[in-house]
Scaffold this motif. Sequence first.
Motif, short mmCIF file in Angstrom:
data_model
loop_
_atom_site.label_atom_id
_atom_site.label_comp_id
_atom_site.label_asym_id
_atom_site.label_seq_id
_atom_site.Cartn_x
_atom_site.Cartn_y
_atom_site.Cartn_z
N GLN A 116 0.84 -1.20 0.00
CA GLN A 116 0.00 0.00 0.00
C GLN A 116 0.87 1.25 0.00
N ALA A 117 1.99 1.18 0.71
CA ALA A 117 2.88 2.34 0.80
C ALA A 117 3.47 2.69 -0.57
N HIS A 118 3.83 1.68 -1.36
CA HIS A 118 4.33 1.96 -2.71
C HIS A 118 3.29 2.74 -3.52
N ILE A 119 2.04 2.40 -3.33
CA ILE A 119 0.96 3.08 -4.06
C ILE A 119 0.73 4.49 -3.52
N LEU A 120 0.69 4.61 -2.20
CA LEU A 120 0.37 5.90 -1.58
C LEU A 120 1.56 6.86 -1.54
N ALA A 121 2.72 6.40 -2.00
CA ALA A 121 3.88 7.31 -2.11
C ALA A 121 3.58 8.47 -3.04
N HIS A 122 2.60 8.28 -3.92
CA HIS A 122 2.20 9.35 -4.84
C HIS A 122 1.60 10.55 -4.12
N PHE A 123 1.20 10.36 -2.85
CA PHE A 123 0.56 11.46 -2.12
C PHE A 123 1.55 12.26 -1.28
#
Length: 340
Positions: A116-123
């Motif tokens: 999930q962190a890899h995905i939410l790094a965009h934020f």
Amino acid sequence: MIQKNNYILGIESSCDDTAAAVIHNGKVLSNVVATQKIHEEYGGVVPELASRAHQQNIVPVVQLALRKANIDKKQLNAIAFTSGPGLMGSLLVGTSFSKSLAIGLDIPLIDVNHMQAHILAHFIKEEEQTAPNFPFLALTISGGHTQIVTVSDYFKMEVIGQTIDDAVGEAFDKSAKTLGLPYPGGPLIDTYAQKGNPKAFKFPKPKVSPLDFSFSGLKTSFLYFIQKNVALNPQFISENIEDICASLQFTIVDYLMDKLKNAVKHTGIKEIAIGGGVSANSGIRKALKEAETKYGWKTHIPKFEYCTDNAAMIAIVGELKYKQGIFAESNVSANPRLKI
């Protein structure tokens, strides 16, 4: 009491990188990574050596992150850590340290799913990157994972496609090993590929269900291709290294894009974000940018430092959870097979 003006410490120890970062209201104040070089001697990560190195690195890495952020540990509002997935021994080091520090400082502890962190790094708030709008499709590509995920909110994610055997990062690294390149070989294949002809050699794309991936067959066919040609010409690799890497990378990237196109058709979502170590690959980045013009997609590509394992991505998830009051229980434990 949840505060609006907050400092979150993120700790990442899922594999062979010990990392710590401090985020303040969405902005990265520090992002420190200690890479373990010892695994290069073995051609891959050795779990026991990784956990020992984490034990040596975690205190100085956290101290350096706090110093670079120019804050005292008493200013921290919460500690976020990777609870999984990953190597059990490595996860235990980060989990135990984070729980002890949170107890000592009497602040909330936040468990974070590494994928999930890899995905939410965009934020993470950065001028160089844009945050995707919900819903979006996330392609997570790394040494251990290959997944397509629909993301309808920060913590509402569904895996709609994934590898049935090996991950794309492993396919790059194992193919690099076949070529005699040192570990990790994926970035070296990318470097050579940029100077080669992507159509010089043809490799088969595995046939599985429309949204799933398979890389074991591709690795095997690549191995046989190299063995056959080296038998005919011992200098085949050295004479053709750039074209070999370009052709292999083209095949893998084209395969990833085929699956993404299927996912867009399946969901109707044209907003795409990538994450994970392989998202640093120049071929996939170029293909995604071209897709914006060709297919009308809106693509989001993270900064290089947020692609590979890092603690800033753990910290941003920690901040998002902190704002919603989502904290871990005191008996939280590491889970090497944690799912999204």
